[in-house]
Motif scaffolding. Sequence first.
Motif, PDB file in Angstrom:
ATOM      1  N   ASP A 121       6.113  10.633  15.861  1.00  0.00           N
ATOM      2  CA  ASP A 121       5.691  10.353  14.487  1.00  0.00           C
ATOM      3  C   ASP A 121       5.886   8.891  14.112  1.00  0.00           C
ATOM      4  O   ASP A 121       4.998   8.254  13.527  1.00  0.00           O
ATOM      5  CB  ASP A 121       6.463  11.239  13.511  1.00  0.00           C
ATOM      6  CG  ASP A 121       6.044  12.696  13.587  1.00  0.00           C
ATOM      7  OD1 ASP A 121       5.106  13.008  14.344  1.00  0.00           O
ATOM      8  OD2 ASP A 121       6.673  13.536  12.902  1.00  0.00           O
ATOM      9  N   ARG A 130       2.839   6.164  13.508  1.00  0.00           N
ATOM     10  CA  ARG A 130       2.674   5.446  12.235  1.00  0.00           C
ATOM     11  C   ARG A 130       2.687   3.939  12.468  1.00  0.00           C
ATOM     12  O   ARG A 130       1.879   3.202  11.877  1.00  0.00           O
ATOM     13  CB  ARG A 130       3.802   5.836  11.273  1.00  0.00           C
ATOM     14  CG  ARG A 130       3.785   7.292  10.826  1.00  0.00           C
ATOM     15  CD  ARG A 130       4.965   7.574   9.896  1.00  0.00           C
ATOM     16  NE  ARG A 130       5.166   9.016   9.711  1.00  0.00           N
ATOM     17  CZ  ARG A 130       6.301   9.658   9.947  1.00  0.00           C
ATOM     18  NH1 ARG A 130       7.369   8.984  10.387  1.00  0.00           N
ATOM     19  NH2 ARG A 130       6.395  10.965   9.744  1.00  0.00           N
ATOM     20  N   GLN A 145       3.875   2.434   2.570  1.00  0.00           N
ATOM     21  CA  GLN A 145       5.221   2.675   2.047  1.00  0.00           C
ATOM     22  C   GLN A 145       5.703   4.075   2.419  1.00  0.00           C
ATOM     23  O   GLN A 145       6.870   4.273   2.773  1.00  0.00           O
ATOM     24  CB  GLN A 145       5.236   2.489   0.531  1.00  0.00           C
ATOM     25  CG  GLN A 145       5.035   1.049   0.088  1.00  0.00           C
ATOM     26  CD  GLN A 145       4.843   0.913  -1.415  1.00  0.00           C
ATOM     27  OE1 GLN A 145       4.704   1.906  -2.127  1.00  0.00           O
ATOM     28  NE2 GLN A 145       4.825  -0.323  -1.897  1.00  0.00           N
ATOM     29  N   ALA A 146       4.792   5.048   2.360  1.00  0.00           N
ATOM     30  CA  ALA A 146       5.154   6.407   2.757  1.00  0.00           C
ATOM     31  C   ALA A 146       5.488   6.458   4.246  1.00  0.00           C
ATOM     32  O   ALA A 146       6.435   7.153   4.657  1.00  0.00           O
ATOM     33  CB  ALA A 146       4.017   7.376   2.433  1.00  0.00           C
ATOM     34  N   TYR A 147       4.705   5.724   5.065  1.00  0.00           N
ATOM     35  CA  TYR A 147       5.003   5.667   6.493  1.00  0.00           C
ATOM     36  C   TYR A 147       6.425   5.139   6.730  1.00  0.00           C
ATOM     37  O   TYR A 147       7.189   5.685   7.531  1.00  0.00           O
ATOM     38  CB  TYR A 147       4.017   4.751   7.212  1.00  0.00           C
ATOM     39  CG  TYR A 147       2.640   5.317   7.450  1.00  0.00           C
ATOM     40  CD1 TYR A 147       2.346   6.662   7.226  1.00  0.00           C
ATOM     41  CD2 TYR A 147       1.618   4.491   7.918  1.00  0.00           C
ATOM     42  CE1 TYR A 147       1.078   7.159   7.450  1.00  0.00           C
ATOM     43  CE2 TYR A 147       0.343   4.992   8.153  1.00  0.00           C
ATOM     44  CZ  TYR A 147       0.079   6.330   7.908  1.00  0.00           C
ATOM     45  OH  TYR A 147      -1.175   6.821   8.143  1.00  0.00           O
ATOM     46  N   ALA A 155       9.001   4.953   4.574  1.00  0.00           N
ATOM     47  CA  ALA A 155      10.028   5.834   4.020  1.00  0.00           C
ATOM     48  C   ALA A 155      10.229   7.080   4.883  1.00  0.00           C
ATOM     49  O   ALA A 155      11.368   7.472   5.190  1.00  0.00           O
ATOM     50  CB  ALA A 155       9.659   6.242   2.591  1.00  0.00           C
ATOM     51  N   ASP A 156       9.123   7.711   5.276  1.00  0.00           N
ATOM     52  CA  ASP A 156       9.225   8.914   6.099  1.00  0.00           C
ATOM     53  C   ASP A 156       9.869   8.602   7.448  1.00  0.00           C
ATOM     54  O   ASP A 156      10.667   9.396   7.963  1.00  0.00           O
ATOM     55  CB  ASP A 156       7.843   9.534   6.316  1.00  0.00           C
ATOM     56  CG  ASP A 156       7.278  10.144   5.042  1.00  0.00           C
ATOM     57  OD1 ASP A 156       8.044  10.308   4.067  1.00  0.00           O
ATOM     58  OD2 ASP A 156       6.066  10.455   5.020  1.00  0.00           O
ATOM     59  N   SER A 157       9.515   7.463   8.022  1.00  0.00           N
ATOM     60  CA  SER A 157      10.071   7.096   9.323  1.00  0.00           C
ATOM     61  C   SER A 157      11.563   6.815   9.222  1.00  0.00           C
ATOM     62  O   SER A 157      12.347   7.239  10.082  1.00  0.00           O
ATOM     63  CB  SER A 157       9.341   5.864   9.879  1.00  0.00           C
ATOM     64  OG  SER A 157       7.970   6.137  10.084  1.00  0.00           O
ATOM     65  N   LYS A 172       0.848  -1.199   0.000  1.00  0.00           N
ATOM     66  CA  LYS A 172       0.000   0.000   0.000  1.00  0.00           C
ATOM     67  C   LYS A 172       0.885   1.251   0.000  1.00  0.00           C
ATOM     68  O   LYS A 172       1.833   1.361   0.782  1.00  0.00           O
ATOM     69  CB  LYS A 172      -0.911   0.028   1.236  1.00  0.00           C
ATOM     70  CG  LYS A 172      -1.625  -1.279   1.547  1.00  0.00           C
ATOM     71  CD  LYS A 172      -2.593  -1.689   0.460  1.00  0.00           C
ATOM     72  CE  LYS A 172      -3.356  -2.950   0.896  1.00  0.00           C
ATOM     73  NZ  LYS A 172      -4.230  -3.468  -0.182  1.00  0.00           N
ATOM     74  N   GLN A 173       0.551   2.200  -0.848  1.00  0.00           N
ATOM     75  CA  GLN A 173       1.397   3.385  -0.951  1.00  0.00           C
ATOM     76  C   GLN A 173       1.447   4.179   0.351  1.00  0.00           C
ATOM     77  O   GLN A 173       2.500   4.725   0.707  1.00  0.00           O
ATOM     78  CB  GLN A 173       0.899   4.285  -2.089  1.00  0.00           C
ATOM     79  CG  GLN A 173       1.220   3.735  -3.478  1.00  0.00           C
ATOM     80  CD  GLN A 173       0.867   4.720  -4.571  1.00  0.00           C
ATOM     81  OE1 GLN A 173       0.013   5.582  -4.403  1.00  0.00           O
ATOM     82  NE2 GLN A 173       1.536   4.584  -5.710  1.00  0.00           N
ATOM     83  N   THR A 174       0.359   4.238   1.074  1.00  0.00           N
ATOM     84  CA  THR A 174       0.371   4.980   2.329  1.00  0.00           C
ATOM     85  C   THR A 174       1.330   4.344   3.326  1.00  0.00           C
ATOM     86  O   THR A 174       2.102   5.038   4.003  1.00  0.00           O
ATOM     87  CB  THR A 174      -1.040   5.050   2.924  1.00  0.00           C
ATOM     88  OG1 THR A 174      -1.889   5.774   2.033  1.00  0.00           O
ATOM     89  CG2 THR A 174      -1.018   5.755   4.281  1.00  0.00           C
ATOM     90  N   GLN A 203      13.345  10.181   8.719  1.00  0.00           N
ATOM     91  CA  GLN A 203      13.281  10.979   9.938  1.00  0.00           C
ATOM     92  C   GLN A 203      14.257  10.451  10.987  1.00  0.00           C
ATOM     93  O   GLN A 203      14.980  11.226  11.635  1.00  0.00           O
ATOM     94  CB  GLN A 203      11.851  10.941  10.478  1.00  0.00           C
ATOM     95  CG  GLN A 203      11.448  12.113  11.336  1.00  0.00           C
ATOM     96  CD  GLN A 203       9.950  12.100  11.646  1.00  0.00           C
ATOM     97  OE1 GLN A 203       9.218  11.183  11.254  1.00  0.00           O
ATOM     98  NE2 GLN A 203       9.487  13.116  12.350  1.00  0.00           N
TER      99      GLN A 203
END
Length: 432
Positions: free
Chosen positions: A346, A350, A296-298, A300-302, A292-294, A305
Amino acid sequence: MWSFETDPEYQELLDWADEFVRAEIEPLDLVWPHQQFTPLTAARRAVVDPLKEQVGQRGLWATHLGPDLGGQGYGQLKLALLNEILGRSPWAPIVFGCQAPDTGNAEIIAHFGTPEQKERYLRPLLEGELFSSYSMTEPQGGADPTQFTTRAVRDGDHWVINGWKYFSSNAATASFLIVMVVTNPDVSPYQGMSMFLLPTDTPGVRIVRNVGLYGEPDGEGSHALIHYDDVRVPDTALLGGEGQAFAIAQTRLGGGRIHHAMRTIGLAQRALDMMCERALSRHTAGSLLADKQTVQAYVADSYAQLLQFRLMVLYTAWRIDRVNDYKVVRKDIAAVKVVMPTVLHDIAWRAMQVHGALGVTNEMPFLGMVTGAAVMGLADGPTEVHRTTVAKQVLRDYSATDDVWPSEWLPRKRDEARHRFAEYLDLEVGNQ
């Protein structure tokens, strides 16, 4: 020369510590939760003391202090790498002899204590036989020492302390307190405050109640509201001299802030690890969560960060080792303190979301991490104060322009560039 590598000998110790914490210490968090700051019972001692012995044999006990004080003198950078591992487990810092708030308290006794004070308080503290509490915050003043009203008045060769302190962590199980009080109200608070060392069983020291964090049962918290009621202490209880509290506090809090950040890396990494495992394990709506792209964003962002935060902490630790003065590195320590709660919040949030309903239960640790992030935003000074400190420190390296236009105003810079290269520009025009 840039280098992002740990020397092989110390990396071997880190690898051992990583496996040791996972296999031997993390189980303690499950069978004896929230008891790491309570005196050891015979049963717990039978388990914990052999673990401490193994740590000592590896040369990893109390690594925040130099050899003359029972540590290894590895410095802050190596301590940061170790604390990343210890930060995963509440019990791990205890077993390695570098738990908060005792590390900061040991540091100031080491720097400012008399030989008698070191023998009475520092030695058993380093040996892990007792705990301490830093009694600074007040109900009406929060973390702003200029608002403190707790007083110590000289009476012969003694001092008499009266007042209230709030959120004195671990006071209920501590053997002694370091209390910050007003000793001269007629001068600036920066010159009129002092610190005293006193046993918690000193007459007049009364823990009115122990305040817990949200979700903890009433009366079972570890942050005490203390009433100092005509507490008499001798001159020998004064730490570092009369009026020296602010200088001492900067030493203690600077180290405490960066050490909290080191451990937070490990805790945030644990949340990221759990997030990734869940993403690869859970099927929903026809595919893995990892697809799921969301999600995957979680991830990647984590990852980004955490990596940024880790490099920031390691850089700050490296600078402390280079200059050996927390005040010189004040800007970077404050910047780390500002970033820390957001990073942990954050990533934990997530990870909690990826776990769905399970993530918000007491069968997973995420809400505890989120609460911990809130605590980190207040411990050793609120985030907002440190943000102001960073801004002021950064602005000192800049100066105002006397011109109405900014120094990077493009029309002027363009004219200057054209003037500099005028002969070449004229040659270009002539050749056209």
